[in-house]
Design an enzyme around this catalytic site. Sequence first.
Site, short mmCIF file in Angstrom:
data_model
loop_
_atom_site.label_atom_id
_atom_site.label_comp_id
_atom_site.label_asym_id
_atom_site.label_seq_id
_atom_site.Cartn_x
_atom_site.Cartn_y
_atom_site.Cartn_z
N LYS A 8 -1.00 4.56 -0.79
CA LYS A 8 -1.76 5.13 0.33
C LYS A 8 -0.85 6.00 1.19
O LYS A 8 -1.13 7.15 1.47
CB LYS A 8 -2.35 3.98 1.16
CG LYS A 8 -3.08 4.44 2.40
CD LYS A 8 -3.42 3.23 3.27
CE LYS A 8 -4.07 3.65 4.55
NZ LYS A 8 -5.40 4.24 4.35
N GLU B 37 -25.02 -0.84 -4.38
CA GLU B 37 -23.99 -1.24 -5.34
C GLU B 37 -24.14 -2.69 -5.77
O GLU B 37 -23.59 -3.10 -6.78
CB GLU B 37 -22.59 -0.99 -4.77
CG GLU B 37 -22.13 -2.09 -3.85
CD GLU B 37 -20.82 -1.81 -3.17
OE1 GLU B 37 -20.61 -0.68 -2.74
OE2 GLU B 37 -20.04 -2.74 -3.06
N TRP C 167 -19.22 -7.30 0.29
CA TRP C 167 -17.85 -6.83 0.54
C TRP C 167 -16.91 -7.97 0.90
O TRP C 167 -15.86 -7.77 1.49
CB TRP C 167 -17.85 -5.72 1.60
CG TRP C 167 -18.41 -4.44 1.04
CD1 TRP C 167 -18.75 -4.21 -0.26
CD2 TRP C 167 -18.69 -3.23 1.75
NE1 TRP C 167 -19.23 -2.93 -0.41
CE2 TRP C 167 -19.20 -2.31 0.80
CE3 TRP C 167 -18.55 -2.82 3.08
CZ2 TRP C 167 -19.58 -1.01 1.15
CZ3 TRP C 167 -18.93 -1.54 3.42
CH2 TRP C 167 -19.44 -0.64 2.47
N HIS D 206 -16.52 12.36 3.87
CA HIS D 206 -15.35 11.92 3.10
C HIS D 206 -14.31 13.03 3.00
O HIS D 206 -13.20 12.79 2.57
CB HIS D 206 -15.77 11.50 1.69
CG HIS D 206 -16.72 10.34 1.70
ND1 HIS D 206 -18.09 10.51 1.64
CD2 HIS D 206 -16.51 9.00 1.79
CE1 HIS D 206 -18.67 9.33 1.68
NE2 HIS D 206 -17.75 8.40 1.77
N HIS E 255 -28.53 1.80 7.49
CA HIS E 255 -27.78 2.88 6.87
C HIS E 255 -27.32 2.44 5.49
O HIS E 255 -26.80 1.34 5.34
CB HIS E 255 -26.56 3.24 7.73
CG HIS E 255 -25.58 4.10 7.03
ND1 HIS E 255 -25.82 5.42 6.76
CD2 HIS E 255 -24.37 3.83 6.49
CE1 HIS E 255 -24.80 5.93 6.11
NE2 HIS E 255 -23.90 4.98 5.92
N GLY F 193 -22.12 5.54 13.49
CA GLY F 193 -21.58 4.41 14.24
C GLY F 193 -20.12 4.54 14.63
O GLY F 193 -19.79 4.49 15.80
N SER F 194 -19.24 4.73 13.66
CA SER F 194 -17.83 4.72 14.02
C SER F 194 -17.34 6.11 14.39
O SER F 194 -17.83 7.12 13.88
CB SER F 194 -16.99 4.17 12.87
OG SER F 194 -17.16 4.98 11.75
N GLU G 89 -17.37 1.81 17.75
CA GLU G 89 -16.75 0.77 16.91
C GLU G 89 -15.23 0.69 17.03
O GLU G 89 -14.54 0.29 16.09
CB GLU G 89 -17.18 0.95 15.43
CG GLU G 89 -18.69 0.91 15.24
CD GLU G 89 -19.13 1.05 13.76
OE1 GLU G 89 -18.36 0.70 12.86
OE2 GLU G 89 -20.28 1.48 13.54
N ARG H 18 0.82 -1.21 0.00
CA ARG H 18 0.00 0.00 0.00
C ARG H 18 0.86 1.27 0.00
O ARG H 18 0.57 2.25 0.69
CB ARG H 18 -0.95 0.01 1.21
CG ARG H 18 -2.14 -0.92 1.01
CD ARG H 18 -3.10 -0.82 2.17
NE ARG H 18 -2.50 -1.30 3.40
CZ ARG H 18 -2.91 -0.96 4.62
NH1 ARG H 18 -3.92 -0.15 4.76
NH2 ARG H 18 -2.30 -1.43 5.69
N1 GLN Z 1 -21.45 1.90 10.98
C1 GLN Z 1 -20.47 2.09 9.98
C2 GLN Z 1 -19.56 3.23 10.38
O1 GLN Z 1 -19.99 4.14 10.96
C3 GLN Z 1 -21.07 2.36 8.62
C4 GLN Z 1 -20.04 2.51 7.57
C5 GLN Z 1 -20.56 2.58 6.16
O2 GLN Z 1 -21.68 2.90 5.92
N2 GLN Z 1 -19.74 2.29 5.20
O3 GLN Z 1 -18.39 3.22 10.09
ZN ZN Z 2 -22.17 4.99 4.91
#
Ligand code: GLN
Ligand code: ZN
Length: 756
Positions: A18, A606, A562, A695, A642, A433-434, A485, A15
Amino acid sequence: MLKHNLGYPRIGIKRELKKACEDYWNNLITSKDLFNIGKTIKINNWKIQEKCGIDLIPCNDFSFYDHVLDMSFLLGNISEVYSTKFKEDIDIYFAMARGIQKNELDLKAMEMTKWFNTNYHYIVPEFEPNQKFGIYSMKLFNEIDEYKEIINKAIPKPVLIGPISYLYLGKEKNKIFNKFDLVDNLLPIYIEIIQRLIQKNIKWIQLDEPILVFDSLTDQIIKSFKYVYQTINKICDDNAINIIVTSYFDSLEEKNLDIFKNLSSRFNLHIDLVENYSQLTKILDFLQKQKMGLSLGIINGKNIWKNNYTHSIKLIKQAILKLGKERIMIAPSCSLLHIPIDLECETSISKNIINKMAFAKQKLYELNDLENILNGNKEKLCNNLKYFDKKKQCIIKQQITKVHLNRKNSFHIRQKTQQKKFQFPLFPTTTIGSFPQTKEIRKLRKNFKNNVITKKTYEQCIQKVIIDAIRTQEKINLDVLVHGEFERNDMVEFFSDKLKGFVSTKNGWVQSYGSRCVKPPIIYADVKRVSDMTVKWISFAQSQTNKLIKGILTGPVTLLKWSFVRDDQPYYETAYQIAWAIREEVKSLENTGIQIIQIDEPALREGLPLKNKHWKFYFNWAIKAFRLSSSVVKDETQIHTHICYSEVNDIIKYLSDLDADVITIETARSKMELLNAFSNFSYQNEIGPGVYDIHSPRIPEVKEILNLINKASTKLPIKNIWINPDCGLKTRTWHEVINSLKNMTTATKIARQQHS
Ligand code: GLN
Ligand code: ZN
């Protein structure tokens, strides 16, 4: 019969890309250093491919962030908003990709969305009315010079996104014109590019037109296609240049074949035989009356299993018989961007599993094997046979009935029950969540994994960060909290590590967007839950606060999508197995007193088949899997889901069929545009439209957020609106998170006053 490759992973075996990009963004290295690292990766890739015996090696498949953004750069499609602000092109480029907030500068990132049905994200090109194009970036041409310095045997084959797919993937800045009208402005630039490549003595060019697999192309698009390829055909005849037009991710739609009538023998079509091999007969019938060549996408570029040589040889022979060996090429089905680089890096996967696998490098050797077998090498064929002798039968197959798929009461009844119980204010606030995955957190998990620290130390540290996160959320005054998380490396890998039937890799990284990579696990057998997976930390979090903690799980469709999935049973069977496992976890969370449970399905959109005619079938099993996992709870337990995607118009009905009490969804980059779909459909359940883009590192202003809340309020019943960021916050810093969320709750407070 030439062997070629459509694209090679560009992140580097360790990587390197990155790290280099992130160092550059943090001012730790110069742009020159960055380019040098890029060059080293490219050279390595070319050398590997040459060694594998590939005749035509892709060029311009490398990118510092995204190959669609590269295309915009090549074509000079760069908004002044960015182009006037920096001295160096690379800074313009990264500002478009990520946005920037530095000194005086405050630029938003461009919209990003998923690349067809993969987990790769591209930057959406934007078009103005009568948009002009012109060759801008020299990257493509420089790369060919670099190639020629290093490689002398194998032929370079520059890869470009074809003009019609490029237009298709982009969007009009405002809807007062039709982007396909831009083809007259765009085509001359493509011609100029091709001519410059001819001057550079290039003999092969690959034009990616993956939209050829769609069954929904309008007459206008088909007409544009014909116009473009008839025009390009003329330069092919005059010059000794060969073009490969690629389709992939599904079968080339039969009615789209018309586009390629009467093209010269210098044209070649690439088709994906992995997704659909039964298209071959029709394509061959068509080509028999044409002069064009055919490239067989025979090795799976999207999954990690060994190729079944017997099957492949049969297809290749069928094609040769019809068209003759000279007109046939063989290749992977699509770019290898979507799979890890080298299986040799995997040392801990058991032999009986790893023997069945192949990563990018191994896949290219498979092409060689196929050629050898055609030339009479029986041994390679026999060796391969043993991996495909017995199809594994699915053992776990529980009956799924209506009772498993439905909540006790309908949404409206549940909503009343839940309102009475939770008493949330107008516009309840939450996150996805995270929370930030800081260096310390990553190190902590790593140390525990490598036995550097004891379980006790590890757990004490996790407890501490959870408590800190809870206090932070309380201070910001969010309504529904999360545990953060922190114990999870990745939302898929965390679960796959705990479920039977999955195995994870050490170094199987795949690019998701920019510098972000994911490590999909591998489903090789029946999936089964053996014990609680999330209950411990979620209930610990709940024990630390009077506010409600929302338990976060990853949903069955996403866990499937995934991962690299076994191919010896239908996808949906595997999805149901995972759904049963998640269902047990949901029940267990409810039993320990968790009252809100979010089942993330970011991959739902997706996973959508590219052909409309396959949607019904897909949603049938995908929704069934989601409902199987979620319907086990009591009415008063609130189920959230989500999804991350900024285009839902076409799937809104299906989202509604999920019957989640609350859906949170990405909307900020598209400025709430997507809510029209919810409002037109009169979607009934509660919705949390993301009010800022996670993002990007920039911190949204209160004003901006308030604006979006108000916009959402015009489109949805306000009693149904939740306020949250677009997605999880793990890629952000605490500084960014705290300030953004503070602005979010401040904006919410103002909105509440305005609306009450
Ligand atoms: N619960 C996940 C987070 O908050 C959701 C991530 C996602 O939608 N890709 O990271
Ligand atoms: Zn998301």
